[in-house]
Design an enzyme around this catalytic site. Sequence first.
Site, PDB file in Angstrom:
ATOM      1  N   ASN A 157      -7.309  -4.876   4.469  1.00  0.00           N
ATOM      2  CA  ASN A 157      -6.683  -3.749   3.776  1.00  0.00           C
ATOM      3  C   ASN A 157      -7.677  -2.608   3.597  1.00  0.00           C
ATOM      4  OD1 ASN A 157      -4.542  -5.419   3.674  1.00  0.00           O
ATOM      5  ND2 ASN A 157      -4.715  -5.903   1.498  1.00  0.00           N
ATOM      6  N   HIS A 193     -11.371  -3.221   8.162  1.00  0.00           N
ATOM      7  CA  HIS A 193     -10.666  -2.086   8.780  1.00  0.00           C
ATOM      8  C   HIS A 193     -10.962  -0.757   8.091  1.00  0.00           C
ATOM      9  CE1 HIS A 193      -7.506  -5.023  10.665  1.00  0.00           C
ATOM     10  NE2 HIS A 193      -8.649  -5.039  11.303  1.00  0.00           N
ATOM     11  N   ASN A 215       1.756 -17.289   1.853  1.00  0.00           N
ATOM     12  CA  ASN A 215       2.593 -16.322   2.581  1.00  0.00           C
ATOM     13  C   ASN A 215       4.037 -16.823   2.520  1.00  0.00           C
ATOM     14  OD1 ASN A 215       3.824 -14.652   4.634  1.00  0.00           O
ATOM     15  ND2 ASN A 215       1.776 -14.310   5.479  1.00  0.00           N
ATOM     16  N   GLU A 275       6.203 -16.294   4.547  1.00  0.00           N
ATOM     17  CA  GLU A 275       6.673 -16.518   5.920  1.00  0.00           C
ATOM     18  C   GLU A 275       5.688 -17.396   6.696  1.00  0.00           C
ATOM     19  OE1 GLU A 275       9.404 -14.782   7.202  1.00  0.00           O
ATOM     20  OE2 GLU A 275       9.725 -13.580   5.377  1.00  0.00           O
TER      21      GLU A 275
HETATM   22  P1  OAD Z   1       1.284  -7.366   8.315  1.00  0.00           P
HETATM   23  O1  OAD Z   1       2.257  -6.342   7.855  1.00  0.00           O
HETATM   24  O2  OAD Z   1       1.181  -7.631   9.771  1.00  0.00           O
HETATM   25  O3  OAD Z   1       1.601  -8.741   7.605  1.00  0.00           O
HETATM   26  C1  OAD Z   1       1.835  -8.836   6.230  1.00  0.00           C
HETATM   27  C2  OAD Z   1       2.057 -10.297   5.873  1.00  0.00           C
HETATM   28  O4  OAD Z   1       2.237 -10.387   4.462  1.00  0.00           O
HETATM   29  C3  OAD Z   1       3.296 -10.943   6.514  1.00  0.00           C
HETATM   30  O5  OAD Z   1       2.937 -12.193   7.081  1.00  0.00           O
HETATM   31  C4  OAD Z   1       4.266 -11.138   5.328  1.00  0.00           C
HETATM   32  O6  OAD Z   1       5.050 -12.324   5.463  1.00  0.00           O
HETATM   33  C5  OAD Z   1       3.300 -11.268   4.172  1.00  0.00           C
HETATM   34  N1  OAD Z   1       3.832 -10.841   2.877  1.00  0.00           N
HETATM   35  C6  OAD Z   1       4.770  -9.904   2.581  1.00  0.00           C
HETATM   36  N2  OAD Z   1       4.923  -9.766   1.263  1.00  0.00           N
HETATM   37  C7  OAD Z   1       4.089 -10.659   0.677  1.00  0.00           C
HETATM   38  C8  OAD Z   1       3.766 -11.001  -0.668  1.00  0.00           C
HETATM   39  N3  OAD Z   1       4.351 -10.415  -1.716  1.00  0.00           N
HETATM   40  N4  OAD Z   1       2.826 -11.956  -0.873  1.00  0.00           N
HETATM   41  C9  OAD Z   1       2.209 -12.568   0.169  1.00  0.00           C
HETATM   42  N5  OAD Z   1       2.456 -12.278   1.447  1.00  0.00           N
HETATM   43  C10 OAD Z   1       3.396 -11.347   1.707  1.00  0.00           C
HETATM   44  O7  OAD Z   1      -0.138  -6.943   7.679  1.00  0.00           O
HETATM   45  P2  OAD Z   1      -1.612  -7.440   8.093  1.00  0.00           P
HETATM   46  O8  OAD Z   1      -1.589  -8.859   8.524  1.00  0.00           O
HETATM   47  O9  OAD Z   1      -2.498  -7.065   6.989  1.00  0.00           O
HETATM   48  O10 OAD Z   1      -4.569  -2.613  10.944  1.00  0.00           O
HETATM   49  O11 OAD Z   1      -1.889  -6.524   9.336  1.00  0.00           O
HETATM   50  C11 OAD Z   1      -3.162  -6.526   9.921  1.00  0.00           C
HETATM   51  C12 OAD Z   1      -3.510  -5.174  10.425  1.00  0.00           C
HETATM   52  O12 OAD Z   1      -2.468  -4.643  11.219  1.00  0.00           O
HETATM   53  C13 OAD Z   1      -3.694  -4.123   9.348  1.00  0.00           C
HETATM   54  O13 OAD Z   1      -4.975  -4.150   8.768  1.00  0.00           O
HETATM   55  C14 OAD Z   1      -3.443  -2.856  10.080  1.00  0.00           C
HETATM   56  C15 OAD Z   1      -2.231  -3.252  10.837  1.00  0.00           C
HETATM   57  O14 OAD Z   1      -1.952  -2.543  11.981  1.00  0.00           O
HETATM   58  C16 OAD Z   1      -4.828  -1.390  11.392  1.00  0.00           C
HETATM   59  O15 OAD Z   1      -4.215  -0.400  11.035  1.00  0.00           O
HETATM   60  C17 OAD Z   1      -5.980  -1.369  12.341  1.00  0.00           C
END
Ligand code: OAD
Length: 233
Positions: A89, A106, A201, A203
């Site tokens: 994040n 990031h 998570n 999911e």
């Molecule tokens: P994602 O949006 O890909 O994934 C978010 C995850 O959080 C999903 O697996 C959801 O199921 C989960 N989720 C949603 N709400 C939740 C909650 N209340 N509690 C727990 N989990 C929950 O985001 P990231 O994995 O962070 O990079 O994405 C990685 C990178 O992709 C980011 O840092 C960004 C993005 O593109 C760049 O911009 C380079």
Amino acid sequence: MVSYITFFTGAGVSAESGIPTFRGSEGLWRKYNPMDLATPEAFQKNPKLVWEFYDDRRQNIARAKPNKAHLLMADIEKKFPNVAVITQNVDGLHQRAGSENVIELHGNIWKVRCIRCGKEEYNYEAPLKELPPSCKYCGGMLRPGVVWFGESLPFNELNRAFEIAERSNFFIVVGTSCQVYPAAQLPFVAKQKGSKVIEINPEYTPVSDIADISIRKKATEGMEEVFKILINS
Ligand code: OAD
């Protein structure tokens, strides 16, 4: 008493603070094409558009507060000797919650970097007065201090993250879809080196296959369970 506890976090940990994730049904990358907003080429083509996107996110993040999940991680850092947060994040909410040992893979949305002189610093103005903003040292154009698609992750942070993953006893993955490499590799490295892997998570993700414990809950509720697991370990 466990010795090395690592939290590896993604957008899901900040979802309950009102910050959208990227890939969920309400995710940013469902509404916008990341290739238009989060690549060096997109910035070169239309810096104002890219900055409008980041300026909106900065304003939203400025209004947000760390939630119970961020706060519990910071609390655990105070109670246990070797705790790290490795985050994908850019919102800085872990630090605002009180975590001190935070590795940002990031970058940080509050950083701005001059594309001419390379100077990087924090700038908390939200909204920014001019888009794109310019460098107060040389007048060059500033860019957000985040990592875009196609760019390398910061070398020192990435190395530290892998070192920490290798020596963790508990590697707790919270709110990441684990789809963006090289960060997504960290839970697998930790597991291979003998760490217990816990996932929070709602999911299923690729980490679910190797997790010792999968907590199918939101981050705030899931962190309360993790807190109990760690205290009793
Ligand atoms: P994602 O949006 O890909 O994934 C978010 C995850 O959080 C999903 O697996 C959801 O199921 C989960 N989720 C949603 N709400 C939740 C909650 N209340 N509690 C727990 N989990 C929950 O985001 P990231 O994995 O962070 O990079 O994405 C990685 C990178 O992709 C980011 O840092 C960004 C993005 O593109 C760049 O911009 C380079």
